[in-house]
Design an enzyme around this catalytic site. Structure first.
Site, PDB file in Angstrom:
ATOM      1  N   ASP A  87       0.855  -1.187   0.000  1.00  0.00           N
ATOM      2  CA  ASP A  87       0.000   0.000   0.000  1.00  0.00           C
ATOM      3  C   ASP A  87       0.895   1.242   0.000  1.00  0.00           C
ATOM      4  O   ASP A  87       1.724   1.412   0.893  1.00  0.00           O
ATOM      5  CB  ASP A  87      -0.906  -0.044   1.238  1.00  0.00           C
ATOM      6  N   ASP A  98      -3.367   7.439  -2.894  1.00  0.00           N
ATOM      7  CA  ASP A  98      -3.268   6.275  -2.012  1.00  0.00           C
ATOM      8  C   ASP A  98      -3.668   5.067  -2.847  1.00  0.00           C
ATOM      9  O   ASP A  98      -4.773   5.033  -3.391  1.00  0.00           O
ATOM     10  CB  ASP A  98      -4.248   6.542  -0.847  1.00  0.00           C
ATOM     11  N   HIS A 158     -12.102   5.902   2.168  1.00  0.00           N
ATOM     12  CA  HIS A 158     -12.109   7.135   2.955  1.00  0.00           C
ATOM     13  C   HIS A 158     -11.963   8.369   2.078  1.00  0.00           C
ATOM     14  O   HIS A 158     -11.252   8.361   1.078  1.00  0.00           O
ATOM     15  CB  HIS A 158     -10.963   7.104   3.974  1.00  0.00           C
ATOM     16  N   HIS A 166      -7.327  10.376   6.054  1.00  0.00           N
ATOM     17  CA  HIS A 166      -8.688   9.957   6.410  1.00  0.00           C
ATOM     18  C   HIS A 166      -9.454  11.209   6.834  1.00  0.00           C
ATOM     19  O   HIS A 166      -9.394  11.619   7.975  1.00  0.00           O
ATOM     20  CB  HIS A 166      -8.674   8.927   7.544  1.00  0.00           C
ATOM     21  N   GLU A 191     -11.094   1.149  -1.277  1.00  0.00           N
ATOM     22  CA  GLU A 191     -10.278  -0.028  -0.991  1.00  0.00           C
ATOM     23  C   GLU A 191     -11.040  -1.195  -0.389  1.00  0.00           C
ATOM     24  O   GLU A 191     -11.136  -1.321   0.815  1.00  0.00           O
ATOM     25  CB  GLU A 191      -9.084   0.337  -0.100  1.00  0.00           C
ATOM     26  N   GLU A 286      -6.638  -1.090  -4.119  1.00  0.00           N
ATOM     27  CA  GLU A 286      -7.030   0.297  -3.823  1.00  0.00           C
ATOM     28  C   GLU A 286      -6.614   1.260  -4.935  1.00  0.00           C
ATOM     29  O   GLU A 286      -5.528   1.152  -5.497  1.00  0.00           O
ATOM     30  CB  GLU A 286      -6.386   0.768  -2.510  1.00  0.00           C
TER      31      GLU A 286
HETATM   32 MN    MN Z   1      -3.846   2.673   1.129  1.00  0.00          MN
HETATM   33 MN    MN Z   2      -6.539   4.155   1.845  1.00  0.00          MN
END
Ligand code: MN
Ligand code: MN
Length: 300
Positions: A87, A98, A158, A166, A191, A286
């Site tokens: 990630d 992200d 998020h 977030h 995600e 994601e």
């Molecule tokens: Mn992530």
């Molecule tokens: Mn994330």
């Protein structure tokens, strides 16, 4: 509201870097490889490409769902026949991308990885202004269930805002009662996390934490702790960091005590490692997306 052109351009730059780093890391992960090498390679590539890590590279193996990054001098390696979630977070001037992918070293898990990717694709198809969060969650849950798997109920996508990974609003991957809707101009990390049907389908915290963030200013007794906190606030702001990024402090004798004081005073907080509660395997996919007038654009 549409995103201003300058912000959009920074989101796109962060997205492109995150995508390139993800693809390069995906090609290099091998069984037996030290996890710290993967983390450092991802973070170095990010900087070389003109971005900054928005959080430490997460390398979460098997039943570990998220939030593992190597501590300094980590000895852990990628186990044989494992499933590895990488990630990656990149920011350009606080505009964050992200993205995550799962790599597996046992063809038995291919279908689970593929299901996480399918669920992500479905999510991208769905997201548009006005979509209810309830409908989003139940559709993703159905997509995963139809293929014989289970979504992880307490890990969600998020809302992302500048310097905030977030930003308050969640995108659950299961049925949920919410009056909230998707709005134009919002940026989301989307995600889905997938586990096997027999699993508990939720994560719990381990005691260990290797990712931290600045939480609040505190009056600290130790002047060295105060200096360390200033450094953290100045360099990482509200974004997560790892002790690996504090190496210039770590060689000094007062470092350990100072870092402990930052944690005990709650000036700095940790993100515990998330493990699937029944210790079953987890896959993740994601992307970061920008919601536009008639749908969404994948930035990563
Ligand atoms: Mn992530
Ligand atoms: Mn994330």
């Amino acid at each position: 509201m549409a995103v201003p052109t300058e912000d959009l351009e920074k989101y796109q730059r962060a997205g492109k870097i995150a995508r390139e780093v993800r693809e390069e890391i995906k090609r290099t992960v091998r069984e037996g490889m030290p996890i710290i090498d993967i983390c450092e390679k991802a973070e170095t590539l990010t900087r070389e490409k003109g971005g900054k890590p928005a959080f430490p590279c997460n390398v979460s193996v098997n039943e570990i769902a998220a939030h593992y990054t190597s501590p300094p001098k980590d000895k852990q390696t990628i186990p044989e026949r494992s499933i590895v979630k990488v990630d990656i977070g990149v920011h350009v001037d606080g505009y964050i991308a992200d993205t995550a992918t799962s790599v597996c070293f046992d063809s038995e898990y291919d279908y689970m990885v593929n299901t996480a990717e399918e669920a992500l694709e479905k999510a991208v198809e769905l997201l548009r202004p006005g979509l209810s969060i309830t409908r989003f969650g139940s559709t993703i849950q159905k997509t995963i269930k139809t293929r014989g798997f289970k979504p992880v109920s307490n890990l969600t996508g998020h809302l992302i805002r500048r310097y905030l990974i977030h930003a308050g609003k969640s995108l659950p991957n299961i049925f949920n009662l919410s009056t909230s809707r998707i709005k134009e101009g919002e940026v989301y990390g989307v995600e889905p996390f997938v586990t096997v049907a027999k699993a508990a389908g939720r994560v719990e915290n381990l005691r260990e934490a290797h990712i931290f963030r600045y939480a609040k200013n505190k009056s600290l007794k130790d002047p060295y702790a105060k200096r360390l906190l200033d450094h953290i606030r100045k360099n990482f702001m509200t974004l997560p960091f790892t002790e690996r990024w504090l190496s210039k402090f770590a060689s000094s004798s007062g470092y350990k005590t100072a870092f402990s004081e930052l944690l005990s005073s709650k000036a700095v907080v940790g993100y515990p490692v998330f493990v699937e509660a029944s210790r079953n395997l987890v896959a993740q996919a994601e992307h970061t997306v920008l919601v536009v007038k008639d749908g969404c654009v994948v930035l990563t």
